[in-house]
Write a protein that holds these residues in place. Sequence first.
Motif, PDB file in Angstrom:
ATOM      1  N   UNK A  77       0.836  -1.207   0.000  1.00  0.00           N
ATOM      2  CA  UNK A  77       0.000   0.000   0.000  1.00  0.00           C
ATOM      3  C   UNK A  77       0.869   1.254   0.000  1.00  0.00           C
ATOM      4  N   UNK A  78       1.843   1.267   0.883  1.00  0.00           N
ATOM      5  CA  UNK A  78       2.742   2.417   1.010  1.00  0.00           C
ATOM      6  C   UNK A  78       3.484   2.656  -0.303  1.00  0.00           C
ATOM      7  N   UNK A  79       3.961   1.585  -0.921  1.00  0.00           N
ATOM      8  CA  UNK A  79       4.709   1.719  -2.173  1.00  0.00           C
ATOM      9  C   UNK A  79       3.806   2.241  -3.294  1.00  0.00           C
ATOM     10  N   UNK A  94      -3.450   5.494   3.500  1.00  0.00           N
ATOM     11  CA  UNK A  94      -4.723   6.185   3.618  1.00  0.00           C
ATOM     12  C   UNK A  94      -5.588   5.863   2.399  1.00  0.00           C
ATOM     13  N   UNK A  95      -6.249   4.738   2.461  1.00  0.00           N
ATOM     14  CA  UNK A  95      -7.126   4.343   1.367  1.00  0.00           C
ATOM     15  C   UNK A  95      -8.568   4.368   1.860  1.00  0.00           C
ATOM     16  N   UNK A 135      -8.616  -3.969   0.539  1.00  0.00           N
ATOM     17  CA  UNK A 135      -7.507  -3.423   1.314  1.00  0.00           C
ATOM     18  C   UNK A 135      -7.951  -2.318   2.256  1.00  0.00           C
ATOM     19  N   UNK A 136      -8.954  -1.560   1.851  1.00  0.00           N
ATOM     20  CA  UNK A 136      -9.466  -0.507   2.725  1.00  0.00           C
ATOM     21  C   UNK A 136      -9.992  -1.081   4.030  1.00  0.00           C
ATOM     22  N   UNK A 137     -10.687  -2.184   3.939  1.00  0.00           N
ATOM     23  CA  UNK A 137     -11.211  -2.858   5.131  1.00  0.00           C
ATOM     24  C   UNK A 137     -10.066  -3.381   5.997  1.00  0.00           C
TER      25      UNK A 137
END
Length: 75
Positions: free
Chosen positions: A11-13, A19-20, A32-34
Amino acid sequence: MAWDGSVARKLKKKFGDCLVKEDYKTADGVNLGKWVQKQRAAKKKRTLSKERVKILKDIGFVWVVGSGTSKKECS
C-alpha cells in the motif's frame, strides 16, 4: 487475508501512504481498505500484537484519521 507486513508495504509503495478509502478493493477483489480499518481497530482495542504495531509504525502507518488527514481517491 493472512496478516503479514507485505500488505502495508505494498500500500505504502503504491500510494505513498496507507490512507485508502474503506471500500477500496484491488483489481482481484481484495478489500484493502477494510484491512487498513481492521488494523486501526485492533490497535485501538489493544489486540494488535506489538510486532505488527512496530511493522506498521516503521512504514509510517496513520493510526488516527481526522480532519487534518485526507484520504486518497483510489479508484
